[in-house]
Scaffold this motif. Structure first.
Motif, mmCIF file in Angstrom:
data_model
loop_
_atom_site.group_PDB
_atom_site.id
_atom_site.type_symbol
_atom_site.label_atom_id
_atom_site.label_comp_id
_atom_site.label_asym_id
_atom_site.label_seq_id
_atom_site.Cartn_x
_atom_site.Cartn_y
_atom_site.Cartn_z
ATOM 1 N N TYR A 1 0.858 -1.187 0.000
ATOM 2 C CA TYR A 1 0.000 0.000 0.000
ATOM 3 C C TYR A 1 0.888 1.229 0.000
ATOM 4 O O TYR A 1 1.663 1.448 0.914
ATOM 5 C CB TYR A 1 -0.892 -0.016 1.247
ATOM 6 C CG TYR A 1 -1.833 1.155 1.349
ATOM 7 C CD1 TYR A 1 -2.859 1.334 0.422
ATOM 8 C CD2 TYR A 1 -1.709 2.090 2.380
ATOM 9 C CE1 TYR A 1 -3.739 2.404 0.523
ATOM 10 C CE2 TYR A 1 -2.578 3.165 2.493
ATOM 11 C CZ TYR A 1 -3.595 3.306 1.548
ATOM 12 O OH TYR A 1 -4.459 4.376 1.641
ATOM 13 N N SER B 1 -2.758 3.853 -3.013
ATOM 14 C CA SER B 1 -3.223 2.764 -3.864
ATOM 15 C C SER B 1 -2.714 1.418 -3.369
ATOM 16 O O SER B 1 -1.628 1.323 -2.800
ATOM 17 C CB SER B 1 -2.833 3.003 -5.328
ATOM 18 O OG SER B 1 -1.442 2.894 -5.482
ATOM 19 N N VAL C 1 -1.540 -2.330 -4.245
ATOM 20 C CA VAL C 1 -0.933 -3.048 -5.374
ATOM 21 C C VAL C 1 -0.693 -4.502 -4.960
ATOM 22 O O VAL C 1 -0.201 -4.785 -3.862
ATOM 23 C CB VAL C 1 0.387 -2.370 -5.805
ATOM 24 C CG1 VAL C 1 1.026 -3.117 -6.964
ATOM 25 C CG2 VAL C 1 0.130 -0.914 -6.204
ATOM 26 N N ASN D 1 3.198 -6.386 -6.547
ATOM 27 C CA ASN D 1 3.963 -5.243 -7.075
ATOM 28 C C ASN D 1 3.577 -4.796 -8.477
ATOM 29 O O ASN D 1 4.287 -4.015 -9.087
ATOM 30 C CB ASN D 1 5.478 -5.552 -7.039
ATOM 31 C CG ASN D 1 5.955 -5.735 -5.607
ATOM 32 O OD1 ASN D 1 5.498 -5.035 -4.716
ATOM 33 N ND2 ASN D 1 6.849 -6.693 -5.392
ATOM 34 N N LYS D 2 2.443 -5.309 -9.034
ATOM 35 C CA LYS D 2 2.069 -4.765 -10.346
ATOM 36 C C LYS D 2 0.576 -4.577 -10.628
ATOM 37 O O LYS D 2 0.200 -3.683 -11.366
ATOM 38 C CB LYS D 2 2.756 -5.530 -11.481
ATOM 39 C CG LYS D 2 2.542 -7.002 -11.577
ATOM 40 C CD LYS D 2 3.161 -7.441 -12.926
ATOM 41 C CE LYS D 2 2.988 -8.901 -13.223
ATOM 42 N NZ LYS D 2 4.055 -9.717 -12.645
ATOM 43 N N ALA D 3 -0.275 -5.376 -10.015
ATOM 44 C CA ALA D 3 -1.715 -5.218 -10.297
ATOM 45 C C ALA D 3 -2.344 -4.270 -9.272
ATOM 46 O O ALA D 3 -2.297 -4.528 -8.072
ATOM 47 C CB ALA D 3 -2.399 -6.577 -10.258
ATOM 48 N N GLU D 4 -2.904 -3.195 -9.772
ATOM 49 C CA GLU D 4 -3.495 -2.207 -8.872
ATOM 50 C C GLU D 4 -5.000 -2.425 -8.731
ATOM 51 O O GLU D 4 -5.683 -2.766 -9.694
ATOM 52 C CB GLU D 4 -3.228 -0.799 -9.425
ATOM 53 C CG GLU D 4 -3.566 0.302 -8.439
ATOM 54 C CD GLU D 4 -3.292 1.698 -9.011
ATOM 55 O OE1 GLU D 4 -3.982 2.628 -8.579
ATOM 56 O OE2 GLU D 4 -2.403 1.826 -9.878
ATOM 57 N N ILE E 1 -9.148 -5.397 -10.534
ATOM 58 C CA ILE E 1 -7.740 -5.043 -10.709
ATOM 59 C C ILE E 1 -7.414 -4.835 -12.192
ATOM 60 O O ILE E 1 -8.181 -5.254 -13.070
ATOM 61 C CB ILE E 1 -6.798 -6.127 -10.088
ATOM 62 C CG1 ILE E 1 -7.107 -7.523 -10.665
ATOM 63 C CG2 ILE E 1 -6.945 -6.143 -8.572
ATOM 64 C CD1 ILE E 1 -6.189 -8.643 -10.148
#
Length: 257
Positions: A223, A227, A229, A232-235, A251
Motif C-alpha cells: 500500500y 493505492s 498493489v 507489485n504490479k496489479a493495482e 484489478i
C-alpha cells in the motif's frame, strides 16, 4: 308621481344587492347571486365551508369568487379534485428500489426499500452472491465466463470469499490467456485470484502484506500513495462490491501464480 325608493344610493341596499321597487315609496333589497344576507348586508358565500365545497376529502378546496371554488388533489393523490385516488409510489418502477428489493408504501409520498432474501444492500442497490454479481457488471463478466467454461463454482458457496477480478478488457487483450487455456492451467490462474475464509474490504487489505489464494500460492499486498498493489504490479481500481458471500475488487492486471 310616486317616489322611487331605489333612485338614490341603491335604496340603502348593499352594493352587492339589487334594489327592487315594491309599493310606491317602498323597496326590497335582494343579495346578488353568490352572496347571502338580508340585502342591507350581503356577504360572499364561501362554498368551501360546507362539505369541502363538493371536493374529494383528499383534495383542497380554494375559494375563487362569490360561491365559486376550485378543487385540487392533495400531494400523493391524482384526479380532477372532485375525485382523487391515492398514487402508490411502489406501483411505478418499483418505487425506485432495486429490482431485487421489496418496495413498501408506508405513508403519503413515503416508501421503504428492503433487499429480498438472499440479497444484501440498502434496498436501492441489492447484491446477491459474488458469483451472480460477476455476471451483472461488464467489468467482471469476462471473469465469470472463464469460471463457467471451466466449471469453477467455489465462489457460489457460502464463503466468505475475497475476489480480485482482472477487468474484462484486460482478460480479453492479454495474449497469455489463450495459451493458459491451451495448456490447461487457466483454472489455476483463476483460483489464484480468489481468497477463502475472509471477506476483506479495501480498508482491511491496507493492513495486510500477504494472503493465501485458493490456488495455494500467496498474494503479496503493498500500500503506497493511496493505492493498493498486488504482487507489485496489479493495482486495485474499483473496490468493495459486497455480496452475500464475499467481496469483489477489480484489478488492472492478471495475477500469475
Amino acid at each position: 308621481s310616486a317616489i322611487d325608493a331605489c333612485k338614490t344610493s341603491n335604496g340603502g341596499c348593499s352594493a352587492k344587492a339589487e334594489c327592487r321597487r315594491t309599493t310606491p315609496g317602498n323597496r326590497a333589497c335582494v343579495c346578488n347571486a353568490g352572496y347571502t344576507g338580508d340585502g342591507i348586508v350581503c356577504i360572499e358565500i364561501n362554498p368551501c365551508l360546507e362539505s369541502n365545497g363538493g371536493c374529494d376529502r383528499n383534495a383542497e378546496c380554494t375559494q375563487t369568487g362569490p360561491n365559486q371554488a376550485v378543487c385540487n388533489c392533495l400531494k400523493g393523490y391524482s384526479g380532477d379534485g372532485k375525485r382523487c385516488t391515492y398514487i402508490s409510489l411502489c406501483s411505478q418502477n418499483n418505487g425506485g428500489c432495486s429490482e431485487f428489493a421489496i418496495c413498501n408504501d408506508t405513508e403519503l409520498t413515503e416508501r421503504t426499500c428492503t433487499c429480498k432474501h438472499n440479497y444484501i444492500g440498502d434496498g436501492f442497490k441489492c447484491r446477491g452472491n459474488i458469483f451472480q454479481e460477476l455476471l451483472r457488471d461488464s467489468n467482471t463478466s469476462r471473469f465469470y465466463f472463464h469460471l463457467e467454461a471451466l466449471s469453477i463454482r467455489d465462489i457460489a458457496g457460502p464463503g466468505p470469499f475475497t475476489l480480485f477480478v482482472p477487468r474484462t478488457d484486460v482478460l480479453n487483450s492479454d495474449p497469455r490467456v489463450k495459451d493458459w487455456i491451451a495448456k490447461g492451467v487457466m483454472a489455476q490462474v483463476l483460483r489464484y485470484h480468489m481468497v477463502g475464509c475472509a471477506s476483506l474490504l479495501y480498508g482491511d487489505l491496507t493492513t495486510i502484506t500477504n494472503i493465501t489464494s485458493l490456488h495455494g500460492d500467496p498474494i503479496h499486498i503493498s500500500y503506497s500513495q493511496n493505492s493498493l498493489v498486488l504482487n507489485n504490479k496489479a493495482e486495485i481500481i474499483l473496490s468493495d462490491a459486497v455480496g452475500t458471500n464475499g467481496v469483489i475488487h477489480i484489478i488492472n492486471q492478471i495475477l500469475v501464480p
